[in-house]
Every structure is written in structure tokens, then in C-alpha cells.
Design a protein around this motif. Structure first.
Motif, PDB file in Angstrom:
ATOM      1  N   THR A 173       0.786  -1.228   0.000  1.00 53.24           N
ATOM      2  CA  THR A 173       0.000   0.000   0.000  1.00 53.24           C
ATOM      3  C   THR A 173       0.825   1.289   0.000  1.00 53.24           C
ATOM      4  O   THR A 173       0.249   2.376  -0.023  1.00 53.24           O
ATOM      5  N   GLY A 174       2.137   1.182   0.001  1.00 55.50           N
ATOM      6  CA  GLY A 174       2.980   2.373  -0.043  1.00 55.50           C
ATOM      7  C   GLY A 174       3.973   2.385   1.102  1.00 55.50           C
ATOM      8  O   GLY A 174       3.776   1.713   2.124  1.00 55.50           O
ATOM      9  N   THR A 175       5.044   3.147   0.941  1.00 51.61           N
ATOM     10  CA  THR A 175       6.091   3.198   1.960  1.00 51.61           C
ATOM     11  C   THR A 175       6.255   4.613   2.505  1.00 51.61           C
ATOM     12  O   THR A 175       6.165   5.591   1.754  1.00 51.61           O
ATOM     13  N   PRO A 176       6.469   4.744   3.820  1.00 50.82           N
ATOM     14  CA  PRO A 176       6.721   6.068   4.411  1.00 50.82           C
ATOM     15  C   PRO A 176       8.183   6.480   4.249  1.00 50.82           C
ATOM     16  O   PRO A 176       8.989   5.753   3.640  1.00 50.82           O
ATOM     17  N   ALA A 177       8.528   7.610   4.807  1.00 48.21           N
ATOM     18  CA  ALA A 177       9.910   8.098   4.751  1.00 48.21           C
ATOM     19  C   ALA A 177      10.838   7.150   5.513  1.00 48.21           C
ATOM     20  O   ALA A 177      10.409   6.379   6.364  1.00 48.21           O
ATOM     21  N   GLY A 178      12.120   7.232   5.171  1.00 45.00           N
ATOM     22  CA  GLY A 178      13.124   6.464   5.886  1.00 45.00           C
ATOM     23  C   GLY A 178      13.701   5.309   5.109  1.00 45.00           C
ATOM     24  O   GLY A 178      14.428   4.477   5.677  1.00 45.00           O
ATOM     25  N   THR A 179      13.405   5.216   3.806  1.00 45.16           N
ATOM     26  CA  THR A 179      13.976   4.134   3.009  1.00 45.16           C
ATOM     27  C   THR A 179      15.494   4.261   2.975  1.00 45.16           C
ATOM     28  O   THR A 179      16.048   5.348   3.117  1.00 45.16           O
ATOM     29  N   GLY A 180      16.158   3.130   2.775  1.00 43.53           N
ATOM     30  CA  GLY A 180      17.613   3.166   2.755  1.00 43.53           C
ATOM     31  C   GLY A 180      18.197   1.887   2.208  1.00 43.53           C
ATOM     32  O   GLY A 180      17.484   0.909   1.947  1.00 43.53           O
ATOM     33  N   ALA A 181      19.507   1.885   2.047  1.00 40.75           N
ATOM     34  CA  ALA A 181      20.210   0.757   1.439  1.00 40.75           C
ATOM     35  C   ALA A 181      20.435  -0.365   2.443  1.00 40.75           C
ATOM     36  O   ALA A 181      20.562  -0.125   3.653  1.00 40.75           O
ATOM     37  N   VAL A 182      20.452  -1.595   1.934  1.00 37.99           N
ATOM     38  CA  VAL A 182      20.797  -2.749   2.753  1.00 37.99           C
ATOM     39  C   VAL A 182      22.191  -3.235   2.389  1.00 37.99           C
ATOM     40  O   VAL A 182      22.689  -2.982   1.297  1.00 37.99           O
ATOM     41  N   ARG A 183      22.794  -3.933   3.346  1.00 39.42           N
ATOM     42  CA  ARG A 183      24.125  -4.485   3.162  1.00 39.42           C
ATOM     43  C   ARG A 183      24.103  -5.964   3.530  1.00 39.42           C
ATOM     44  O   ARG A 183      23.278  -6.411   4.334  1.00 39.42           O
ATOM     45  N   ILE A 184      25.019  -6.723   2.956  1.00 39.57           N
ATOM     46  CA  ILE A 184      25.142  -8.135   3.305  1.00 39.57           C
ATOM     47  C   ILE A 184      25.393  -8.255   4.805  1.00 39.57           C
ATOM     48  O   ILE A 184      26.224  -7.551   5.372  1.00 39.57           O
ATOM     49  N   GLY A 185      24.631  -9.116   5.441  1.00 41.30           N
ATOM     50  CA  GLY A 185      24.726  -9.311   6.881  1.00 41.30           C
ATOM     51  C   GLY A 185      23.649  -8.604   7.670  1.00 41.30           C
ATOM     52  O   GLY A 185      23.468  -8.894   8.859  1.00 41.30           O
ATOM     53  N   ASP A 186      22.928  -7.677   7.043  1.00 42.94           N
ATOM     54  CA  ASP A 186      21.856  -6.961   7.741  1.00 42.94           C
ATOM     55  C   ASP A 186      20.738  -7.919   8.134  1.00 42.94           C
ATOM     56  O   ASP A 186      20.409  -8.859   7.400  1.00 42.94           O
ATOM     57  N   ARG A 187      20.133  -7.634   9.292  1.00 42.20           N
ATOM     58  CA  ARG A 187      18.942  -8.355   9.732  1.00 42.20           C
ATOM     59  C   ARG A 187      17.765  -7.387   9.724  1.00 42.20           C
ATOM     60  O   ARG A 187      17.830  -6.319  10.351  1.00 42.20           O
ATOM     61  N   LEU A 188      16.709  -7.726   9.000  1.00 40.35           N
ATOM     62  CA  LEU A 188      15.530  -6.882   8.888  1.00 40.35           C
ATOM     63  C   LEU A 188      14.373  -7.526   9.647  1.00 40.35           C
ATOM     64  O   LEU A 188      14.086  -8.719   9.445  1.00 40.35           O
ATOM     65  N   GLN A 189      13.720  -6.729  10.493  1.00 38.62           N
ATOM     66  CA  GLN A 189      12.593  -7.202  11.288  1.00 38.62           C
ATOM     67  C   GLN A 189      11.450  -6.195  11.159  1.00 38.62           C
ATOM     68  O   GLN A 189      11.626  -5.008  11.459  1.00 38.62           O
ATOM     69  N   GLY A 190      10.301  -6.695  10.704  1.00 41.08           N
ATOM     70  CA  GLY A 190       9.160  -5.826  10.494  1.00 41.08           C
ATOM     71  C   GLY A 190       8.055  -6.099  11.497  1.00 41.08           C
ATOM     72  O   GLY A 190       7.766  -7.258  11.822  1.00 41.08           O
TER      73      GLY A 190
END
Length: 203
Positions: A173-190
Motif C-alpha cells: 500500500t505504499g512506503t513512508p519516509a526512511g527508506t535506505g540501502a541494505v548491506r550483506i549481513g543486515d537483519r531486517l525485522q518488520g
């Protein structure tokens, strides 16, 4: 299954990307069959050096529909989650500047990450759902559907003018501000509210 996504649907994100207009109809694009789920890792593609996360509330279509009136759109979804619309930003920028189609920067393999779906009955009011993304334990994006420029029901009504919606189709449905690049090894939790629905690594 079809995957739809809506661009430029949060004013703060539009501002950070220097977009100055607010659309009256959703900016819709498709992400092919790029779903990544069940906590599987996201592998960095070799065609981009600037892959960005874009966190979004995702709804799952629960019944067949075409030309759905906005007033009845709430009947066509029962589950929601948090997802990541991965974007090869460098490629996306190049293609947009050239006036060329930019599907390959948005719909490449595994570019549509989805978390565990929750029944809307337990998630809360679709008009006021808070969500956020943590990268390596730090919150980088926060959003709330109360800040959507175009509502979920408006999005469904608009998409269904052009495409038949079927059970299992997904809409980012769309993304708010704060997008950014990911790097190998990053852990993403939503998270949707306090519920962690998404947890995976970048490899």
C-alpha cells in the motif's frame, strides 16, 4: 498470484524523494511473482550496488472481484502483514531518468518480501495501523495507515478497474519516509504494532 504495489502514497516519502505532487489516483506498479517469505534470506543481486528497503503494509485479497466500488472494498480482504518492496535504486533512477520501463528494478526475483499474515480482526482498524522496520536492531522506518494519501479501499477500487483481483493477490500500500540501502549481513525485522511479522537476513 499477482503482486501490486502503490508508489508515492505517503507525503513524507514523497518529500524525501523530492516529489512535489499528490496524486488523485494510485500510482500502481506490479512486482511479478517476486515473493520471498517464511524468513528466507534475501540474496543481493549482482546487477545493483544500491538495493533499498521500502517497508509497506500488505493486504491479501480474499475473494474474486472486478470493478469494486470503494464503499465495498473492505469486503475483499481479511488479512494484513508487513512487507518489503526491495528496489534496485541505482537501476531504478537510471531507467526513470531515461523514460524507460523500470520493472527490472522493482520486480526482480525475491524483491517482494512478505511477513506472516494476521487476521484483520486482530490487527485492528485498517485506517489506523502502525508498522515499523528495524535493521540490525535499530528502527529505520515507521508508518501508519492514517497517513496514507490514498486509502486501502481507494487503492482496491482503482486496481480493480484494470485488473481482476483474485484470492491470494497481494497489494503493497505504499512506503513512508526512511527508506535506505541494505548491506550483506543486515537483519531486517518488520512489526505491525508490537507483533513481529517479518524477520530475515540479507546475504
Amino acid at each position: 498470484m499477482k503482486i501490486f504495489a502503490v508508489g508515492m502514497n505517503y507525503a513524507d516519502h514523497n518529500k524525501e524523494l523530492h516529489h512535489t505532487f499528490e496524486q488523485q489516483e494510485p500510482v500502481i506498479f506490479m512486482k511479478g511473482d517476486a515473493v520471498l517469505k517464511d524468513g528466507k534470506p534475501f540474496f543481493m543481486p549482482d546487477f545493483s550496488s544500491e538495493v533499498h528497503y521500502e517497508t509497506a503494509l500488505v493486504i491479501k485479497i480474499s475473494r474474486l472481484g472486478k470493478h469494486i466500488a470503494e464503499a465495498f472494498a473492505h469486503r475483499y480482504y481479511e488479512e494484513v502483514t508487513v512487507g518489503i518492496d526491495f528496489t534496485a535504486r541505482d537501476l531504478h533512477r537510471q531507467l526513470r531518468n531515461g523514460g524507460w520501463p523500470w520493472e527490472i528494478s522493482k520486480a526482480f526475483d525475491n524483491a517482494a518480501v512478505v511477513g506472516t499474515f494476521l487476521p484483520l480482526s486482530s490487527a485492528g482498524d485498517i485506517r489506523r495501523l502502525a508498522f515499523h522496520l528495524d535493521v540490525n536492531g535499530r528502527t529505520v522506518q515507521t508508518g501508519n495507515t492514517c497517513h496514507l494519501i490514498l486509502s486501502v479501499d481507494k487503492i482496491i477500487a482503482s486496481v480493480s478497474r484494470f485488473f481482476t483481483l483474485r484470492m491470494g493477490d497481494l497489494i503493497y500500500t505504499g512506503t513512508p519516509a526512511g527508506t535506505g540501502a541494505v548491506r550483506i549481513g543486515d537483519r531486517l525485522q518488520g512489526y505491525l504494532g508490537d507483533s513481529k511479522l517479518l524477520d530475515f537476513y540479507v546475504r
